[in-house]
Design an enzyme around this catalytic site. Structure first.
Site, PDB file in Angstrom:
ATOM      1  N   GLY A   1       0.844  -1.196   0.000  1.00  0.00           N
ATOM      2  CA  GLY A   1       0.000   0.000   0.000  1.00  0.00           C
ATOM      3  C   GLY A   1       0.874   1.239   0.000  1.00  0.00           C
TER       4      GLY A   1
ATOM      5  N   CYS B   1       5.269  -6.143   1.669  1.00  0.00           N
ATOM      6  CA  CYS B   1       5.624  -4.722   1.775  1.00  0.00           C
ATOM      7  C   CYS B   1       4.838  -4.051   2.920  1.00  0.00           C
ATOM      8  CB  CYS B   1       5.402  -4.047   0.423  1.00  0.00           C
ATOM      9  SG  CYS B   1       6.253  -2.486   0.259  1.00  0.00           S
ATOM     10  N   TYR B   2       3.902  -3.159   2.610  1.00  0.00           N
ATOM     11  CA  TYR B   2       3.117  -2.520   3.687  1.00  0.00           C
ATOM     12  C   TYR B   2       2.477  -3.569   4.588  1.00  0.00           C
ATOM     13  CZ  TYR B   2      -0.407   0.416   5.971  1.00  0.00           C
ATOM     14  OH  TYR B   2      -1.181   1.067   6.907  1.00  0.00           O
TER      15      TYR B   2
ATOM     16  N   HIS C   1       8.180  -7.536  -3.873  1.00  0.00           N
ATOM     17  CA  HIS C   1       6.864  -7.864  -4.458  1.00  0.00           C
ATOM     18  C   HIS C   1       6.971  -9.145  -5.290  1.00  0.00           C
ATOM     19  CE1 HIS C   1       4.551  -4.302  -3.339  1.00  0.00           C
ATOM     20  NE2 HIS C   1       5.718  -3.705  -3.342  1.00  0.00           N
TER      21      HIS C   1
ATOM     22  N   GLU D   1       4.699 -10.789  -6.623  1.00  0.00           N
ATOM     23  CA  GLU D   1       3.685 -10.841  -7.681  1.00  0.00           C
ATOM     24  C   GLU D   1       4.130 -10.167  -8.978  1.00  0.00           C
ATOM     25  OE1 GLU D   1       3.692  -9.051  -4.995  1.00  0.00           O
ATOM     26  OE2 GLU D   1       2.762  -7.097  -5.219  1.00  0.00           O
TER      27      GLU D   1
ATOM     28  N   ASP E   1     -15.753 -11.248 -24.161  1.00  0.00           N
ATOM     29  CA  ASP E   1     -16.590 -11.418 -22.960  1.00  0.00           C
ATOM     30  C   ASP E   1     -18.018 -11.833 -23.320  1.00  0.00           C
ATOM     31  OD1 ASP E   1     -14.319 -10.450 -21.815  1.00  0.00           O
ATOM     32  OD2 ASP E   1     -15.104  -8.443 -21.454  1.00  0.00           O
TER      33      ASP E   1
ATOM     34  N   LYS F   1      -9.779 -11.409 -17.100  1.00  0.00           N
ATOM     35  CA  LYS F   1      -9.870 -11.511 -18.563  1.00  0.00           C
ATOM     36  C   LYS F   1      -9.179 -12.782 -19.094  1.00  0.00           C
ATOM     37  CE  LYS F   1     -10.949  -9.138 -22.367  1.00  0.00           C
ATOM     38  NZ  LYS F   1     -12.157  -8.332 -22.560  1.00  0.00           N
TER      39      LYS F   1
END
Ligand code: XMP
Length: 528
Positions: free
Chosen positions: A63, A90-91, A178, A180, A236, A384
């Site tokens: 964050g 992190c945060y 991070h 990710e 979609d 997606k």
């Protein structure tokens, strides 16, 4: 908190508490890549709610705040006593440290942004198989000063003493980097270690299990009622049509409104594919003249969008009354729309929760909220890429699944100034050549969008012995992850040459082709 629509709806195995990081959604996507279901929820989720979900693991996101700031986002401290494994990123790690009695300070001199090699001090379960000295992505101003009781350091970097920490007895872990982010070389390994080895999740989130669980839920929701779907030809709505067709067959009616701004051959392809080949009921509505008449003398882009959006709703209402009554409306709402509208971001200045703005013009072609239908939205928990995978399993061809994004107002916002039949035909032919050559070159799947734009000015040229005075076409090709930022694609000269030659030779009203070399920002992807 994410609301369950059905009792049978799946609970997330990994729950991500959002502290306003730009990466919260990405964490969920990465976990889903390990075939484990994961959802992002607000950091204000209560212990009771967590207990009722009973996740296998919890991740506290990063964050923008500092844990000691006034109004810095927080979570219930009891989270660390539930016996559920927690990974703070992190945060999230700094918050865990602060809440459990450690301390965090601003590391003004040692702020670390970007790639950093990590030194592993202890190869425990979280860092198993992570290579020493591998690169991880850092983005922090604060650092941990003192660890809470029971915690120890498992990795450091040159600038950060506590790059990864653990309290294995309590199954609490933290990383300053991070995992990710794609630039973190062994990021996925860290995520897999947390998901499989620490949280003991089973990889059971697959397209097949999604279908097994979702089809009965659709049947239960709809019963014997009739469902209407506005089909656009995008991935979609096409996937949704296939899914609903499988679940409720003939109770589904698709409506395809041809506003006249589609690309060459697209309406014919769609009707042929859905109606003839797959026998999915599609009502073709030819509204071409209606739309172009409404755009007469209209030159302002936003006005064009408003007119097209308004007319779309009118046609939709008229036609649904004519074909109906329908009790349900199916919509291809995806998970990012749901997270964004939950507005879980925190204003870094005030600490207030702020809604993420979705560009209003991107919703053109959507339907108003006050229509008299109940909604069926079976894709609302999917990203997606998961929709694409689902479409593939359901039998959609690459032509639809890998189709570049195409704006709701279509070619009308790629003709600058007034839209006329003549300009539409010209742009359609030029656009067809662009797509044809980009596909032949093998670059189509590496490019986010490749298209032609028609400029309403005339330029001088010479062809044979004749002087020409015709329109220029702009070639726009961009690479992007999500359309929010984009870079212009470095197309090889030979391909540019081929496209330019073909457009000037085959499209009679065009005598010049230019290539747009603007990234976003400062440019936008579309010209209008
Ligand atoms: P911009 O031009 O804002 O585009 O950089 C970002 C992405 O959004 C698409 N786009 C639209 N999509 N209706 C849509 O459905 C619109 O009015 C619209 N305007 C832009 C654009 O094609 C790109 O993918």
């Amino acid at each position: 908190m994410s609301q369950k629509l059905f009792k049978k709806e799946r609970d997330p195995s990994i729950l991500i508490l959002d502290f306003g990081s730009q990466y919260s959604e990405l964490i969920a996507r990465r976990i889903r890549e390990t075939n484990v279901f994961s959802l992002v929820v607000s950091n204000s989720i209560t212990i009771k709610e967590i207990q009722s979900i009973n996740p296998e693991g919890i991740i506290l996101s990063g964050g923008p705040n500092s844990v000691y700031e006034k109004n810095a986002p927080n979570c219930d401290k009891q989270i660390f006593n539930l016996g559920i494994p927690v990974l703070g990123i992190c945060y999230g790690m700094q918050l865990m440290v602060k809440e459990l009695g450690g301390s965090v300070t601003a590391a003004i001199k040692k702020a670390e942004y970007g790639r950093a090699p990590i030194n592993i001090d202890l190869k425990n379960t979280l860092l198993a198989e992570v290579k020493d000295q591998s690169i991880m992505w850092m983005s922090h101003g604060d650092s941990i000063d003192k660890l809470p009781n029971g915690f120890y350091k498992i990795a450091h970097t040159e600038n950060t003493i506590h790059a990864a920490i653990a309290n294995e007895t309590k199954n609490l872990f933290g990383v300053q980097f991070h995992p990710e982010v794609i630039h973190s070389e062994f990021g996925m390994t860290v995520i897999k270690n947390f998901v499989y080895s620490i949280s003991k999740c089973v990889p059971d989130w697959t397209t097949e299990t999604f279908l097994e669980e979702t089809i009965p839920m659709i049947k239960e929701q709809v019963g014997d009622k009739k469902v209407l779907l506005a089909l656009s030809g995008g991935v979609d709505s096409s996937t949704l049509a296939f899914l609903l067709n499988r679940a409720i067959g003939d109770q589904l009616t698709c409506m395809f409104i041809d506003q006249g701004f589609m690309r060459k051959g697209e309406p014919e392809f769609l009707m042929d594919f859905f109606d003839k080949k797959f026998h999915i009921k599609v009502e073709y509505i030819n509204a071409r003249e209606r739309f172009i008449k409404k755009l007469k003398e209209i030159t302002d882009p936003e006005e064009k969008r408003k007119i097209i959006g308004g007319e779309f709703i009118k046609v939709f209402e008229e036609e649904s009354n004519r074909l109906g009554p329908f009790q349900y409306l199916a919509q291809g709402t995806l998970y990012p729309d749901v997270i964004e509208s939950a507005g879980t971001n925190i204003d870094p200045k005030t600490g207030d929760r702020i809604a993420v703005k979705i560009k209003s013009h991107h919703n053109v072609g959507g339907l108003p909220k006050d229509l008299q239908f109940k909604l069926v939205e079976p894709l609302r928990k999917l990203f997606k890429d998961e929709v694409r995978q689902l479409g593939k399993v359901l039998g959609l061809p690459d032509e639809i699944i890998k189709r570049h994004p195409f704006p709701g107002p279509g070619l009308a916002i790629r003709i600058l100034g007034e839209v006329t039949h003549e300009k539409l035909n010209c742009l359609r032919d030029a656009d067809w050549i662009v797509r044809d050559e980009i596909k032949k070159s093998g670059l189509y799947n590496d490019i986010w969008q490749a298209f032609a734009v028609l400029l309403p000015v005339k330029t001088v040229g010479v062809m044979g012995d004749k002087r020409t005075y015709s329109w220029p076409i702009v070639l726009r090709c961009v690479s992007s992850e999500d359309g929010m930022t984009a870079d212009w694609s470095k197309i090889p000269y030979e391909i540019l040459e081929k496209i330019s030659n073909r457009i000037v030779n085959e499209v009679t009203q065009v005598n010049r082709v230019v290539f747009d070399i603007t990234s976003k920002p400062p440019g936008t992807i579309e010209w209008e």
